[in-house]
Design a protein around this motif. Structure first.
Motif, PDB file in Angstrom:
ATOM      1  N   ASN A 119     -10.223  -4.680   6.287  1.00  0.00           N
ATOM      2  CA  ASN A 119      -9.260  -3.926   5.489  1.00  0.00           C
ATOM      3  C   ASN A 119      -9.608  -4.102   4.002  1.00  0.00           C
ATOM      4  OD1 ASN A 119      -6.977  -3.046   4.058  1.00  0.00           O
ATOM      5  ND2 ASN A 119      -5.536  -3.876   5.531  1.00  0.00           N
ATOM      6  N   THR A 124      -2.118   8.685   9.351  1.00  0.00           N
ATOM      7  CA  THR A 124      -0.860   8.154   8.827  1.00  0.00           C
ATOM      8  C   THR A 124      -0.172   9.240   8.005  1.00  0.00           C
ATOM      9  OG1 THR A 124      -2.189   7.196   7.035  1.00  0.00           O
ATOM     10  CG2 THR A 124      -1.478   5.725   8.798  1.00  0.00           C
ATOM     11  N   GLU A 174       4.814   1.245   1.529  1.00  0.00           N
ATOM     12  CA  GLU A 174       3.449   0.778   1.790  1.00  0.00           C
ATOM     13  C   GLU A 174       3.070  -0.383   0.863  1.00  0.00           C
ATOM     14  OE1 GLU A 174       0.977   1.331   3.961  1.00  0.00           O
ATOM     15  OE2 GLU A 174       2.251   2.612   5.201  1.00  0.00           O
ATOM     16  N   SER A 212       6.526   2.202  11.429  1.00  0.00           N
ATOM     17  CA  SER A 212       5.618   3.347  11.539  1.00  0.00           C
ATOM     18  C   SER A 212       6.309   4.711  11.534  1.00  0.00           C
ATOM     19  CB  SER A 212       4.725   3.209  12.776  1.00  0.00           C
ATOM     20  OG  SER A 212       5.491   3.108  13.947  1.00  0.00           O
ATOM     21  N   SER A 248       0.284   2.075   7.446  1.00  0.00           N
ATOM     22  CA  SER A 248      -1.151   2.058   7.174  1.00  0.00           C
ATOM     23  C   SER A 248      -1.650   0.647   6.895  1.00  0.00           C
ATOM     24  CB  SER A 248      -1.487   2.969   5.997  1.00  0.00           C
ATOM     25  OG  SER A 248      -2.843   2.814   5.634  1.00  0.00           O
ATOM     26  N   ASN A 305      -3.867  -0.191   5.231  1.00  0.00           N
ATOM     27  CA  ASN A 305      -5.323  -0.216   5.223  1.00  0.00           C
ATOM     28  C   ASN A 305      -5.875   1.149   4.796  1.00  0.00           C
ATOM     29  OD1 ASN A 305      -8.076  -0.264   5.939  1.00  0.00           O
ATOM     30  ND2 ASN A 305      -7.718  -1.528   7.735  1.00  0.00           N
ATOM     31  N   ARG A 320      -8.363   2.695   7.300  1.00  0.00           N
ATOM     32  CA  ARG A 320      -7.730   3.180   8.526  1.00  0.00           C
ATOM     33  C   ARG A 320      -7.099   4.556   8.303  1.00  0.00           C
ATOM     34  NH1 ARG A 320      -4.603   5.668  11.034  1.00  0.00           N
ATOM     35  NH2 ARG A 320      -2.953   5.074  12.473  1.00  0.00           N
ATOM     36  N   SER A 321      -6.550   4.797   7.096  1.00  0.00           N
ATOM     37  CA  SER A 321      -5.917   6.082   6.811  1.00  0.00           C
ATOM     38  C   SER A 321      -6.923   7.158   6.429  1.00  0.00           C
ATOM     39  CB  SER A 321      -4.895   5.926   5.677  1.00  0.00           C
ATOM     40  OG  SER A 321      -3.775   5.189   6.103  1.00  0.00           O
ATOM     41  N   GLN A 335      -1.905  11.714   1.200  1.00  0.00           N
ATOM     42  CA  GLN A 335      -2.841  10.651   1.574  1.00  0.00           C
ATOM     43  C   GLN A 335      -3.140   9.697   0.416  1.00  0.00           C
ATOM     44  OE1 GLN A 335      -4.037   9.834   4.721  1.00  0.00           O
ATOM     45  NE2 GLN A 335      -2.383  11.277   5.195  1.00  0.00           N
ATOM     46  N   TYR A 355      -1.744   6.222   0.728  1.00  0.00           N
ATOM     47  CA  TYR A 355      -2.393   5.222   1.575  1.00  0.00           C
ATOM     48  C   TYR A 355      -3.678   4.671   0.965  1.00  0.00           C
ATOM     49  CZ  TYR A 355       0.910   7.426   4.706  1.00  0.00           C
ATOM     50  OH  TYR A 355       2.057   7.943   5.256  1.00  0.00           O
TER      51      TYR A 355
END
Length: 278
Positions: free
Chosen positions: A83, A135, A150, A189, A195, A197, A200-201, A214, A217
């Motif tokens: 991450n 996400t 977040e 979630s 997220s 991370n 990951r997103s 986005q 994230y």
């Protein structure tokens, strides 16, 4: 003398590879469970119609995969960050060099992209029906609220890691962090997708071209991790001690980090007493 000491440390390249493969496996496992547990055509949806139960199952499987990797030879080699936010936190603690931090972040993004692509190819229709596990903000959640959430949950994760990894419970850091992630995914979630991370997103969003909100994230999780590291450094929360950036420091695997306190006691930092500046 300095050259001899530097050359005696193991190469960092195996750690970079381990971080890439570890991230790839973690994201592939997590996104696959999202596809199978929430695609309308999945047999699991028919077998377990209650979405809350399936969400808890997803949380356990997603977090469990990350925990397993942290304790695997891959995690022991690289430290199991998986991450960019976690890597940033340890960089601010001066426990990972700038070169290693950049290489780790690059490896994490590439690993996430490969895993998302594999999920899209293997679970095709299942993956598309759930937007490849991207996400997204929940209904009624504003971008400002999502950003704050977040930041908060990543702050909690990074602070938990720092407190655990720099104490006598270091061997349990992976399990503690995994349990926290499982709790956050199962409860939070529906609001932001949990997220924590950026890699990951970014990966699923890029592959299926979902860009709305986005930016949250990509910015909020690193900011949360940075805040946790700064507060911990000053001893405001936690002991302020810093040993190494590995979540599980195995004695049988040489550490490539120059500032590892396990390799040299003189490298243990106590920010609470020294109050060193960034």
């Amino acid at each position: 003398m300095k050259r001899r000491i530097a050359s005696s440390r193991p190469s960092a390249i195996p750690a970079y590879v381990a971080e890439l493969v570890g991230t790839m496996l973690m994201i592939f496992n997590g996104l696959s469970w999202v596809c199978w547990n929430f695609s309308p055509e999945s047999p699991i949806v028919k077998l377990i119609p209650n979405p809350n139960v399936r969400l808890c199952l997803t949380a356990l499987c997603f977090a469990g995969g990350g925990t397993a990797i942290a304790y695997s030879p891959l995690g022991k080699r690289s430290g199991g960050h998986l991450n960019p936010s976690v890597t940033l936190g340890f960089w601010l603690m001066k426990k990972i060099s700038t070169r290693d931090a950049v290489a780790y972040a690059f490896a994490q993004v590439i690993g996430a992209a490969i895993s998302a692509a594999l999920v899209l190819v293997l679970w095709s229709d299942f993956a598309r029906s759930v937007h490849l596990g991207a996400t997204l903000l929940g209904k009624g959640v504003s971008p400002v609220m999502g950003f704050g959430i977040e930041v908060g949950i990543t702050f909690l994760l990074m602070l938990t890691i720092l407190i655990s990894v720099n104490s006598s419970i270091m061997p349990w850091t992976g399990a503690i962090a995994g349990a926290l992630v499982a709790f956050l995914v199962s409860t939070e979630s529906p609001l932001t997708g949990t997220s924590l991370n950026p890699a990951r997103s970014f990966a699923p969003a890029a592959l299926i071209s979902i860009w709305q909100d986005q930016w949250i994230y990509w910015i909020a999780p690193p900011l949360g991790a940075a805040l946790a590291a700064l507060l911990y450094r000053q001893g405001i929360i936690g002991t302020g001690k810093s040993y190494c950036s590995k979540l599980f420091h195995a004695s049988d695997i040489p550490c490539h980090h120059a500032n590892c306190g396990y390799c040299s006691p003189t490298k243990v930092d106590v920010f609470r007493t020294t109050r060193r500046k960034l």
